[in-house]
Structure formats: C-alpha cells, structure tokens
Write an enzyme that holds these catalytic residues in place. Structure first.
Site, PDB file in Angstrom:
ATOM      1  N   ASP A 151       0.875  -1.137  -0.080  1.00  0.00           N
ATOM      2  CA  ASP A 151      -0.004   0.010   0.009  1.00  0.00           C
ATOM      3  C   ASP A 151       0.758   1.253   0.034  1.00  0.00           C
ATOM      4  O   ASP A 151       0.418   2.512  -0.052  1.00  0.00           O
ATOM      5  CB  ASP A 151      -1.128  -0.120   1.215  1.00  0.00           C
ATOM      6  CG  ASP A 151      -2.285  -0.036   0.631  1.00  0.00           C
ATOM      7  OD1 ASP A 151      -2.505  -0.644  -0.177  1.00  0.00           O
ATOM      8  OD2 ASP A 151      -3.328   0.238   1.565  1.00  0.00           O
ATOM      9  N   ASP A 455     -10.024  -6.278  11.339  1.00  0.00           N
ATOM     10  CA  ASP A 455     -10.006  -7.640  11.666  1.00  0.00           C
ATOM     11  C   ASP A 455     -11.016  -7.868  12.676  1.00  0.00           C
ATOM     12  O   ASP A 455     -11.834  -9.086  12.358  1.00  0.00           O
ATOM     13  CB  ASP A 455      -8.740  -8.056  12.156  1.00  0.00           C
ATOM     14  CG  ASP A 455      -8.085  -7.049  13.445  1.00  0.00           C
ATOM     15  OD1 ASP A 455      -8.834  -6.233  13.672  1.00  0.00           O
ATOM     16  OD2 ASP A 455      -7.031  -7.260  13.783  1.00  0.00           O
TER      17      ASP A 455
END
Length: 740
Positions: A151, A455
């Site tokens: 990223d 998550d």
C-alpha cells in the site's frame, strides 16, 4: 486449473484428526460468578442508597455518583468477561495422521495475503523473510500462491521481492532437504544453526548479499541501474514515473514467480509470488488495510482462486512449517467444515522482554479469552495468522451473496495461466480504486469497512452471519512477530484499536444488542467486552485521582475498617484480582508478567483508552482527528538495549503521558502525606482503603518516577511533560481543596 481440494473423500474409520476438552475449573468459575454477582449487586445497592438517602451536599452527591458510574463500568466489564469463563476448551490436532485421511494431491490450494504499507516503518527485508518462511511450508508448492500488497507503492519493496525470488530457488529446497523448523532466513541464521557446513555457509552468503542489496536500495530511496539485471525488471520499474506517489498512482501487478514455469535449483516448481500495489487516488477512499485485503481477495480470485486464504502481517513469520496441515485437520472434517469460516492461531512474539514490561503479549486477548470464545462459536479474528475459507466472504453458510462478476465467485475455476493477457487485464481492473463503487464490497462481500479494527469487525460480522471459527493453539507457536519496544508505539497502537472498537460498539451492528441477537448472549457479551474496551478509562481515571484528592483533604469515600461494607470492598478487589491472576498463571504466564499486565492496564486506562475515547467522540462530532498510522517495526539500538534491561521508553513529549504523569505525582504526594500522618499518630480513621489504593498505584508508577528523576538517557520522561503535569497537578489539587 486450481484444485479446490475441500471436497475430497473422508474415510469413516480414519483416526481422529483433532480433539477438544473443557477446562477443569469451569464449574468453579460458574459458581464464583454467581457469588461475585451478588457482591456486585450489594455494592451497587449501597451506592444507590447513599445517593438517595445520605448525599446531603452537592459534593457528597457528586462523589457518590462518580463512584456509582465507575463501579457500574467495572461491573459491566467484569460481567462481559464471564462469557470467556463459561465453557473454555483446549484443542489438539494430529497432523501426522492427515495423509491417512487425505491424499496430498487432494490438498486444497492456499492463497497467502501479506500486507505492507511503508518501506521505512516496515523494512522490505522483514517482509521478505515473512514471505520466504510461508513459501517454504511443508505443503505442495504448486498449491501455494503468495500475494504481497504494497500500500506504500514502493519500488523498493518490489525490488526486494524480485531479489527474494532468486534466493527462494535455493532456500526452499535447502529447507526441505534439511527439515529445518525456522524457515525465515533471518531467524535461522540468527539461531544456533550448525555452522561449518559448506552448503549452509553458501546459503548464508547468498542471503547476506541479498540483504545488502535491498538495504542499499532502501537507503538510496530508488533502484539504480547497477541493480537492474534484465529487461523484465527494467520494464517493471518504469511504472514508477515522476507522477507516481504513494497516494496517487495506477495499479501495479507484477507476477514475480509463476508456479507453472519457475523452478528451484533441484528442478521442483516454486510457488506463485505476485506483487500488488492497488490503484490509489486522493479523491477515492481506500479503507486502509481492509481495502488492501479486498483487492487481494479479488486479484487472487482472478488469478488462482484457492479455497483457503491465509492473512498475515508483514512482520509475522512462520515458526512451524506444518501449520497448514494443522488447519487441514479441521477443514477435512465434515463435522466442522460446512460452517467453518476461519481457523485462528494466537499471535505470539519473539524478542519479548522476559517479564514483558509493556504487556505486549496480550495473553488474555490472544490466548486465554480466545479459548473461552472457542467453547462458544469460536474466537475473534485478530488480523494475522488466520486461515479463511474463501466462501465465508460471500454471505452466510446457507445464503450466498454473489459478487458482481462470475470470475470473483468462490467456486470459480481458473483455467488460464496467471500471466495471460486476459487474466492480468481483469486483475488490474478489479484492483482499481473505483471498482467497488455501487458494489457490495466492504458491506456484504469481503473484509468489512466501517472500523479501524477491520479484523475484529470482519470476524464479528462473519459470526453474526452464522459462521463459526476455531482456535488452533499448538505448543510450538505457528507464527512469531515483532513487538513495539517504545511506550509511545505501544500506546499509539492501542489508541488506534480503541477508536476502531468504539466504531463497532456504536454502529448499527452493535455487539450488545445486534450481536447477542445474532450469535447468542454469551458471544454478544464476549464481543462487547472488547468493543467497549476503551470505557475502562472511566473507572481507572476516577480511582487514580478522586480518592487521592479526597484523601489529601481528609475526606473518606470508602467504608471504615470497622464497618461490614469494608469486607465487601476487600472481597470484590481480591476476588477480581485473584481470579485474573489464576487465569493468567494457569494459562502459562508468570507472576511478574501478570504484575506488569495489570500495571499496563492502569497505564492504558490513563492514556490510550482515555485519548482513544475522546478522539472517537470528536470524530463522531465531525471534528478532524489524526488518521491511520503504522506502528514502526524499525529497531533502534539504544532503545533495544533499554528494553532488554526492562526500562520504560518514554523519550517523546506526547500528550498521552500528561494524565499518566499527573496521576503518578498526585498519588505519590497523597501517599507520602498519608504515611506521615499515620506514623505521626494523626487521625486517619476511615481512610485505610484510600491509603491502600494510593499505595498500589504508587508501586505501579515506579517506572514513571524513575523516568522523571533518576534517568538521564534519551528514553527518560521529557522535562516539558514533567513541568506541564506538575503544574496541572497543583491546579487540580487547588481546585479539589476548594471543593472539599
């Protein structure tokens, strides 16, 4: 064509591949919960009685109200934690029996996702070591495909993986032939390996040469011509034009290794290795790590579409090459397969101080409470070391939510080479920054958006949809990762979690009501324990300041030793601390680590829990706050030395340290004054509990006193923080003196 592998035959008379057993102390936990609940109700009754009948002044009313609110929060957090104690279990797998049940050719394909975002905070060599350790699994290499999401859009990371691919052709056969356990080259060569062997020394020299090349490129910040060895590399690096920035650039997908073509030095095929840097635009939301994972989910679906997916942090290397076989022990069992979304391994760490001074092990989160969750519907997803069933990202077990194109369906069969023009074109398309517009990605498909803790939120939503999970907790850690060694990094990471957790707690999918309705009461309470983690700041802040300020003014807020209510307070305190201590020590922890964990609970309550809650409230009101930030994985030699000595690392003048330092100053002043009064025969009747509480906090603050007055190194508490905290403490004491 990718072999699905999850529908192979299961022999009825085959040996069991896994077992589970409940904890022996479960019945005692349940009985204690009943007794402790009545004690809490008695305490709350006392607070309400005092509030309604005996609070005759504004001050006494306010103090009683603060006590009631603080103890309500403590009661709520204790009650939610009981979900983990109602039916915890331990599991055990038997991977040695797997091949008696399932042939190797029937093993399912495995797509591995590794995410990195900054080559300076997450050094490329660390990411490379993680990838190499996973590529070297004791698993058919032609069934493994590794996808690296960058990223940060860094040419240095791509260069590092191109060099790693060359090294992999030597490293993977070396691991197989020598059956080594530490398959991260960095960890293997740092361990007590058998030196003197020409083969080992040759491999080590190759690794060191690769490391030097990569680190030189990182220092220069670019890949110079001297390191470009062929036209394929030159063409790949040309994508980094002058207008290419980490926040605005086109998609880059580079197939570095192709398992249908590339072989190691012994003639065996190598796993797929693909570099992915998704398209970024300043005008399009990118949803942080969840967005990066969804791009990998789509790109991998187009290229290989393996039914099993491993998500891995870039600093969490494999410590056990048989880990996928342990997962197959569950995925090969028809009794658990149909509703199993993921198998989660606990996060465990190397390089921890022997006493874990920052409680970075998070033993309750990753191990103790996870086993409690496992006895219900399974543990929460913790972001790394998790093997997913790809089907789980597309609706509940009985209701498929199909993606917008058939090539992304979990049952799609990939029949074309990953380097074919058609495959690469579609992979670039699904990695575009506008691809998700008007789709269900992030809401009903893939990893879920809406929280910084993608998550936790994703695992929670999957379980609300009817999926289950399992905890696999072998004696040898499956993965080992890095821990932050500076207090500011520890607290900064936790503050980010707090903001994300509150985003879940107050979303339309809240854990308390929606979660309990969807998963059952105990699961809802367990998830609520984490979602409301930051509200620990309410009782911790109250009990760190108000009893001490009252003590300085000789005002009693707790019962006298001669009163019956005194014993209720003692029971509640010793009961909660004692049960927590037993859970920790019986779970494999040490007394010193438990002490440091409770100290860090107090420190977090005055810092990241408090600031995270405030930042969430500001964000909810539309007031701009700092965005997502990475925890640095770069180690400083001086910091490492102090960490090894068990010395707290402050160093930076962060506002996070101000309330913590204020609490340390006020408690020390209160304790010294109270001790002087006691030894001098002064009237301290009714102040005994306040004195004990103050003494406990003073002992917990010993590292802070040392950082203020006894240290001269760079990790000491900055002078300006000490000055500001002292001034604010005096102001708070003066205000309290007027009020009391």
């Amino acid at each position: 064509m990718e072999d699905r592998g999850l529908t192979g035959e299961y022999t009825t008379h085959a040996p069991p591949l896994h077992t589970s057993e409940p904890f022996r102390r479960t019945a005692l936990n349940r009985a204690f919960a009943v007794v402790y609940t009545f004690a809490i109700l008695a305490l709350l009754y006392r607070h309400v009685q005092n509030l309604l009948l005996y609070s005759t002044t504004l001050l006494s009313f306010s103090m009683t109200l603060y006590l009631l609110i603080s103890d309500l929060v403590l009661a709520f957090m204790w009650a939610t934690a009981q979900a983990f104690r109602m039916c915890p279990i331990r599991r055990k797998e038997f991977p040695q029996d797997l091949k008696r049940v399932k042939k190797e050719k029937d093993f399912p394909g495995l797509d591995v996702f590794i995410c990195t975002a900054d080559p300076y905070k997450e050094p490329p060599m660390n990411v490379v070591n993680t990838a190499l350790s996973l590529m070297a699994y004791d698993y058919p290499t032609r069934k493994i495909s590794v996808y690296v999401s960058d990223d940060g859009g860094s040419v240095m990371t791509l260069f590092a993986f191109m060099e790693a691919a060359k090294f992999a052709s030597h490293w993977l056969p070396f691991c197989r032939e020598n059956n080594i356990m530490e398959r991260s080259p960095q960890e293997y060569f740092a361990s007590n390996y058998q030196s003197g062997s020409p083969e080992i020394e040759k491999i080590k020299i190759m690794y060191e040469n690769m490391k030097v090349k990569v680190e030189r490129v990182v220092v220069k910040g670019k890949v110079s011509d001297e390191y470009i060895t062929d036209d394929q590399q030159r063409q790949a690096f040309k994508k980094w034009t002058n207008g290419f920035t980490r926040t605005d650039h086109p998609t880059v997908i580079q197939v570095i290794l192709d398992k249908s073509q590339d072989k190691d030095v012994t003639g065996n095929f190598l796993p797929n290795l693909t570099y992915v840097s998704r398209q970024k635009s300043k005008s399009s939301p990118h949803h942080f790590k969840a967005g990066a994972l969804n791009v990998l989910l789509r790109v991998s679906a187009v290229m290989t579409n393996a039914p099993i997916i491993l998500t891995q942090d870039c600093d969490m290397y494999s410590n056990d090459p048989q880990t996928p076989l342990r997962v197959l022990c569950y995925l090969s069992d028809p009794a658990t397969q149909s509703k199993l979304a993921y198998v989660q391994f606990p996060q465990r760490f190397h390089g921890l101080h022997k006493n874990d001074i920052y409680a970075s092990e998070y033993k309750r989160l990753f191990q103790i409470n996870a086993m409690g969750f496992d006895g219900l519907k399974g543990p929460n997803y913790v972001g790394s070391g998790c093997f997913f069933h790809r089907r789980a990202f597309f609706g509940g077990p009985s209701n498929l939510v199909p993606p917008e194109i058939s090539e992304l369906r979990p049952d799609h069969m990939v029949e074309k080479p990953i380097k074919s023009e058609e495959i690469l074109s579609l992979a670039h398309q699904v990695a575009g920054c506008n691809y998700e517009n008007q789709t269900k990605w992030g809401s009903m498909n893939g990893f879920r958006y809406g929280s910084l803790v993608e998550d936790f939120y994703t695992g929670y939503r999957l379980q609300c949809e009817g999926w289950k999970s399992l905890l696999c907790h072998p004696e040898r850690a499956a993965f080992l990762g890095d821990v932050p060694i500076a207090l500011i990094d520890v607290l900064g990471q936790c503050k980010r979690w707090c903001i994300g957790l509150l985003e879940v707690a107050f979303s339309k999918y809240d854990t308390l009501v929606f979660g309990s309705h969807s998963m059952g009461l105990l699961m809802g309470l367990g998830y609520s324990h984490y979602a409301f983690w930051p509200i620990w700041c309410i009782p911790v802040t109250f009990y760190s300041f108000l009893p001490q300020l009252a003590f300085l003014n000789k005002v009693s807020i707790f019962p006298k030793i001669s009163e019956t209510w005194f014993f209720l307070y003692v029971f509640l305190f010793l009961g909660a601390y004692g049960q927590d201590f037993l859970d920790f020590v019986l779970g494999g922890g040490t007394v010193q680590r438990w002490w440091n964990a409770q100290r860090m609970w107090m420190i977090r309550g005055l810092t990241c829990y408090l600031f995270g809650s405030v930042e969430y409230m500001l964000k909810s009101l539309g007031i701009s706050t700092h965005g997502f930030s990475l925890t640095s994985k770069v180690l400083d030699d001086e910091q490492s030395k102090r960490y090894g000595q068990g010395i707290f690392e402050f160093g930076v003048p962060s506002p996070l340290f101000v309330p913590l330092t204020m609490a340390a100053i006020i408690n020390l002043f209160s304790f010294v004054l109270g001790l002087t009064e006691f030894l001098g025969g002064g009237n301290t009747e009714g102040l005994g509990l306040q004195m004990l509480l103050t003494g406990l906090i003073v002992v917990n603050c010993l590292p802070i006193y040392g950082a203020i007055a006894l240290r001269s190194d760079k990790g000491k508490l900055p002078t300006q923080i000490t000055v500001i905290s002292t001034f604010l403490s005096l102001a708070l004491y003066s205000a309290a003196s007027i009020c009391f």
